[in-house]
Write an enzyme that holds these catalytic residues in place. Sequence first.
Site, mmCIF file in Angstrom:
data_model
loop_
_atom_site.group_PDB
_atom_site.id
_atom_site.type_symbol
_atom_site.label_atom_id
_atom_site.label_comp_id
_atom_site.label_asym_id
_atom_site.label_seq_id
_atom_site.Cartn_x
_atom_site.Cartn_y
_atom_site.Cartn_z
ATOM 1 N N MET A 22 3.002 0.796 -3.766
ATOM 2 C CA MET A 22 3.106 0.239 -5.114
ATOM 3 C C MET A 22 2.402 -1.119 -5.166
ATOM 4 O O MET A 22 2.316 -1.819 -4.163
ATOM 5 C CB MET A 22 4.578 0.110 -5.521
ATOM 6 C CG MET A 22 5.213 1.462 -5.839
ATOM 7 S SD MET A 22 6.917 1.340 -6.408
ATOM 8 C CE MET A 22 6.685 0.650 -8.054
ATOM 9 N N PHE A 23 1.890 -1.460 -6.331
ATOM 10 C CA PHE A 23 1.209 -2.743 -6.581
ATOM 11 C C PHE A 23 -0.106 -2.884 -5.817
ATOM 12 O O PHE A 23 -0.595 -3.984 -5.612
ATOM 13 C CB PHE A 23 2.124 -3.937 -6.268
ATOM 14 C CG PHE A 23 3.503 -3.787 -6.840
ATOM 15 C CD1 PHE A 23 3.707 -3.882 -8.220
ATOM 16 C CD2 PHE A 23 4.592 -3.523 -6.031
ATOM 17 C CE1 PHE A 23 4.972 -3.717 -8.762
ATOM 18 C CE2 PHE A 23 5.860 -3.356 -6.559
ATOM 19 C CZ PHE A 23 6.053 -3.453 -7.929
ATOM 20 N N SER A 24 -0.673 -1.755 -5.370
ATOM 21 C CA SER A 24 -1.933 -1.831 -4.633
ATOM 22 C C SER A 24 -3.140 -1.528 -5.530
ATOM 23 O O SER A 24 -4.277 -1.567 -5.068
ATOM 24 C CB SER A 24 -1.915 -0.860 -3.443
ATOM 25 O OG SER A 24 -1.837 0.487 -3.907
ATOM 26 N N GLY A 25 -2.880 -1.219 -6.812
ATOM 27 C CA GLY A 25 -3.994 -1.000 -7.736
ATOM 28 C C GLY A 25 -4.497 0.434 -7.789
ATOM 29 O O GLY A 25 -5.635 0.666 -8.201
ATOM 30 N N ASP A 92 -2.272 11.206 -12.011
ATOM 31 C CA ASP A 92 -1.613 9.992 -11.508
ATOM 32 C C ASP A 92 -0.227 10.341 -10.957
ATOM 33 O O ASP A 92 0.353 11.363 -11.332
ATOM 34 C CB ASP A 92 -1.494 8.963 -12.634
ATOM 35 C CG ASP A 92 -1.290 7.547 -12.095
ATOM 36 O OD1 ASP A 92 -1.465 7.333 -10.884
ATOM 37 O OD2 ASP A 92 -0.961 6.652 -12.900
ATOM 38 N N GLU A 93 0.303 9.510 -10.082
ATOM 39 C CA GLU A 93 1.639 9.692 -9.509
ATOM 40 C C GLU A 93 1.797 11.078 -8.873
ATOM 41 O O GLU A 93 2.825 11.767 -9.056
ATOM 42 C CB GLU A 93 2.730 9.465 -10.570
ATOM 43 C CG GLU A 93 2.675 8.094 -11.246
ATOM 44 C CD GLU A 93 3.171 6.949 -10.369
ATOM 45 O OE1 GLU A 93 3.572 7.190 -9.205
ATOM 46 O OE2 GLU A 93 3.138 5.802 -10.843
ATOM 47 N N ALA A 94 0.809 11.488 -8.113
ATOM 48 C CA ALA A 94 0.774 12.852 -7.552
ATOM 49 C C ALA A 94 1.962 13.137 -6.646
ATOM 50 O O ALA A 94 2.345 14.293 -6.460
ATOM 51 C CB ALA A 94 -0.525 13.057 -6.785
ATOM 52 N N CYS A 181 3.908 -5.839 4.230
ATOM 53 C CA CYS A 181 3.109 -5.377 5.357
ATOM 54 C C CYS A 181 4.038 -4.716 6.382
ATOM 55 O O CYS A 181 5.259 -4.738 6.259
ATOM 56 C CB CYS A 181 2.341 -6.537 5.993
ATOM 57 S SG CYS A 181 3.396 -7.655 6.927
ATOM 58 N N CYS A 184 6.756 -7.070 7.851
ATOM 59 C CA CYS A 184 7.819 -7.575 6.965
ATOM 60 C C CYS A 184 8.628 -6.449 6.299
ATOM 61 O O CYS A 184 9.660 -6.714 5.688
ATOM 62 C CB CYS A 184 7.223 -8.468 5.880
ATOM 63 S SG CYS A 184 6.322 -9.891 6.528
HETATM 64 ZN ZN ZN Z 1 4.163 -9.427 5.665
#
Ligand code: ZN
Length: 191
Positions: A22-25, A92-94, A181, A184
């Site tokens: 998510m949030f990766s474009g 989208d959202e496959a 990442c 984290c």
């Molecule tokens: Zn991190």
Amino acid sequence: MEFTPHSVPKNTGWIEVIAGCMFSGKTEELIRRLRRAKIAKQNVKIFKPKIDTRYSDKKIVSHSEQSLPSVLLEDINDVIELSKDAQVIGIDEAQFFSNDIIDICNQLAGNGKRVIVAGLDQDYRGIPFEPMPQLLSIAEYITKTLAICVECGNPADKTQRKTESSERVIVGASDIYEARCRKCHYIPEEK
Ligand code: ZN
């Protein structure tokens, strides 16, 4: 990824997959490719699963609020009938479709269509999210989009869930998810 004119496959279809957290474009990249196809006067059809109702019902919308009109589907098998005239098909959202999508994408590409599929490649635990692994295997072109880890700023490919639910699918945005990442990211304790 962009195609240069001499590298576009001729007289055949193909599959492109845009995969990431998510949030990766992902949706932004999907919208960018579909917009360019529309500018080239190609017949474009866009689909998304009915489960994803955030922001808008009849559009695909990225987190940065770009959008394109789309058709909501409960059953991916309906795509064949609904995209007969299309040259380019966006999905989208496959990850929310059944594994039937694998055969459907092969059929569409086999019928000469350019198929562009975007989806989450891992769930909130970091486990491959079917049918994305299969779609990545059958695609000619693969793009992995990375987000930025909100904890340390590294490139991020995991979706961190901030609630304690252990359901695989909870639709939401920055209220319950953020990009992390490998270092984290953690799996929330189940209750
Ligand atoms: Zn991190």
